[in-house]
Design an enzyme around this catalytic site. Structure first.
Site, PDB file in Angstrom:
ATOM      1  N   HIS A 111       0.830  -1.219   0.000  1.00  0.00           N
ATOM      2  CA  HIS A 111       0.000   0.000   0.000  1.00  0.00           C
ATOM      3  C   HIS A 111       0.860   1.263   0.000  1.00  0.00           C
ATOM      4  O   HIS A 111       0.446   2.313   0.480  1.00  0.00           O
ATOM      5  CB  HIS A 111      -0.948   0.032   1.207  1.00  0.00           C
TER       6      HIS A 111
ATOM      7  N   SER B  45      14.465  21.496 -16.903  1.00  0.00           N
ATOM      8  CA  SER B  45      13.259  22.249 -17.210  1.00  0.00           C
ATOM      9  C   SER B  45      13.663  23.530 -17.926  1.00  0.00           C
ATOM     10  O   SER B  45      14.714  24.098 -17.650  1.00  0.00           O
ATOM     11  CB  SER B  45      12.541  22.572 -15.897  1.00  0.00           C
TER      12      SER B  45
ATOM     13  N   LYS C 153      15.588  21.857 -11.751  1.00  0.00           N
ATOM     14  CA  LYS C 153      14.964  20.559 -12.039  1.00  0.00           C
ATOM     15  C   LYS C 153      15.876  19.567 -12.743  1.00  0.00           C
ATOM     16  O   LYS C 153      16.667  19.896 -13.597  1.00  0.00           O
ATOM     17  CB  LYS C 153      13.716  20.761 -12.924  1.00  0.00           C
TER      18      LYS C 153
ATOM     19  N   GLU D 286       9.556   8.022 -17.180  1.00  0.00           N
ATOM     20  CA  GLU D 286       8.207   8.567 -17.402  1.00  0.00           C
ATOM     21  C   GLU D 286       7.698   8.203 -18.792  1.00  0.00           C
ATOM     22  O   GLU D 286       6.534   7.843 -18.971  1.00  0.00           O
ATOM     23  CB  GLU D 286       8.213  10.089 -17.242  1.00  0.00           C
TER      24      GLU D 286
END
Ligand code: ARG
Length: 460
Positions: A158, A279, A285, A292
């Site tokens: 979980h 970024s 970043k 992804e």
């Protein structure tokens, strides 16, 4: 080269430009060319052996096809939309080169059994490439697992800290998934590797063909035993896409973990800069773009699986033009899988593990609570009672803001008189790991045994 169709005798006007573009497949099926030629050469050899083609015709076909293959490989071949697909482009070029022998090649076959054969030959070759790439990714994961056979990390259920595991054990879970993926590909290959040629348009042919000979020449294990089925079903492509979707699903799960682990909030790993991007607006970043994208592309591959199922589901026997739509999803599935597996094997070699962060998370999560419960059970307390005792100890530790292992012996004993000095060996993450010493368990020596087993199986 003249651009009239093979069937122009039947029609009173040419197809409209729009229809020509709409129905043509040469823009994408041209990549089947080497397999189309391989299939044609086997078909011609079989026809010659059966006495349907002369030896001179066969020799001319071989010579012409060799030139065509060279031209295609060198990028010199002029593909024509007017000739609709890869099959008719090659056949017309052959005829231009060698004359009537080229026109005789199509004796006893149809584009229907021809294209079904081409796709199977192409897919078989891709499956073999994919098998190797899955093995390389497994070996990259094994290297990482070996370096971290003892590295403690929290195991989650979980997404809550559950019990300590080793990072090596975690990596081995993916080695197992990929092994099943490889098994599935091997299994699909068996059903891909059957010869449709000889089914002709749908009903077979009147020539004295020898399908087993053609199958042997092309390395097929068997022939398709029903001509209607042979030209029409694409279930082999569908099950390949199902196997491919599972590979991508597994890598999507790993990607999700990499993204989470690399988040500064978690900080378990770092991924080498060459797999990340920055970024355009936020200078600080570093984004895990590759995982992804893998996660995103898994949706695309599963989409192809569903697309092919939908393509097939309402088609009456036998061949329908619908089937021309099988290629782009299949090609894209293979391309996506090949790129993903390659980049992944490389990327996993660029993962840096941060053991302190992982260990810190284990200590914050009361990950050894089950070990304390098991400890009390081994001293004679029934498990349900022991669970209750430990729950109270965890609540106390939480209030104090400390780990179970930080509680003094007297405090632990206040929850159960069965607790003795030896409790601390099971309360540390390392003690917890060492106790799970059975096949499939996370004890470091078991992790090492699995790594050795996999290295033996994979030969790397
Ligand atoms: N380009 C076609 C395909 O991909 C080849 C078979 C065409 N057969 C036909 N009867 N129109 O399926």
């Amino acid at each position: 080269m003249q651009d009239t169709h093979a069937w122009s005798g039947r029609f009173s006007e040419p197809v409209s430009e729009l229809v020509k573009k709409y129905t043509a497949s040469v823009g994408f099926d041209c990549r089947l060319a080497p397999f189309d030629i391989e299939g044609s050469l086997a078909h011609a050899a079989m026809l010659a052996r059966a006495g349907v083609l002369s030896d001179e015709d066969l020799a001319a076909i071989r010579r012409g096809m060799a030139e065509i293959l060279d031209d295609i490989r060198a990028g010199r071949f002029a593909w024509s939309l007017d000739l609709e697909d890869v099959h008719m482009n090659i056949e017309r070029c052959l005829t231009d080169k060698i004359g009537d022998a080229g026109k005789r090649l199509h004796t006893g076959r149809s584009r229907n059994d021809q294209v079904a054969t081409d796709i199977r030959l192409w897919l078989r070759a891709q499956i073999d490439v994919l098998g190797v790439l899955v093995g390389e990714l497994q070996s990259s994961l094994l290297d990482l697992a070996e370096r971290h056979a003892d590295t403690v990390m929290p195991g989650f259920t979980h997404l809550q800290v559950a019990q300590p595991v080793t990072f090596g054990h975690h990596m081995l879970a993916y080695v197992e998934m990929l092994a099943r993926d490889a098994e599935r590909l091997v299994d699909v290959r068996k059903r891909v590797n059957r010869l449709p040629l000889g089914a002709a348009a749908l009903a077979g042919t009147t020539y004295p063909i020898d399908r087993h000979y053609t199958a042997e020449l092309l390395g097929f294990d068997d022939v398709c035993h029903n001509s209607l089925d042979a030209v029409s079903d694409r279930d082999f492509a569908i099950e390949f896409c199902a196997a491919a979707s599972l590979v991508m699903t597994h890598l999507s799960r790993l990607s999700e973990e990499l993204v989470l682990w690399m988040s500064p909030r978690v900080g378990f790993i770092d991924i080498a800069d060459r797999f990340c991007t920055g970024s355009s607006i936020m200078p600080q970043k570093k984004n895990p773009d590759v995982p992804e994208l893998v996660r995103g592309k898994s949706g695309r591959v599963s989409g192809h699986l569903v697309g092919l199922l939908m393509l097939m589901k309402s088609q009456p026997l036998a061949y329908n033009k619908d089937n021309q739509e099988d290629k782009e999803p299949l090609f894209d599935t293979v391309d996506t899988l090949i790129d993903t597996l390659r980049i992944y094997a490389d990327m996993m070699r660029g993962v840096t593990v941060k053991p302190e962060a992982m260990r810190g998370a284990v200590l914050q999560g009361f990950a050894t609570a089950t070990d304390l419960a098991d400890y009390l059970v081994k001293k004679g307390l029934p498990f349900r009672d022991s669970h209750e005792v430990v729950a109270r100890a965890v609540r106390h530790a939480e209030q104090q803001g400390v780990d179970l292992a930080d509680l003094p012996l007297a405090v632990l004993q206040s929850f159960s008189a069965l607790v003795a000095e030896d409790v601390y060996t099971v309360l540390t993450p390392e003690g917890s790991l060492a106790e799970r010493d059975h096949v499939g368990g996370t004890a470091p020596n078991q992790v090492r045994a699995q790594i050795a087993r996999w290295r033996g199986v994979l030969g790397k």
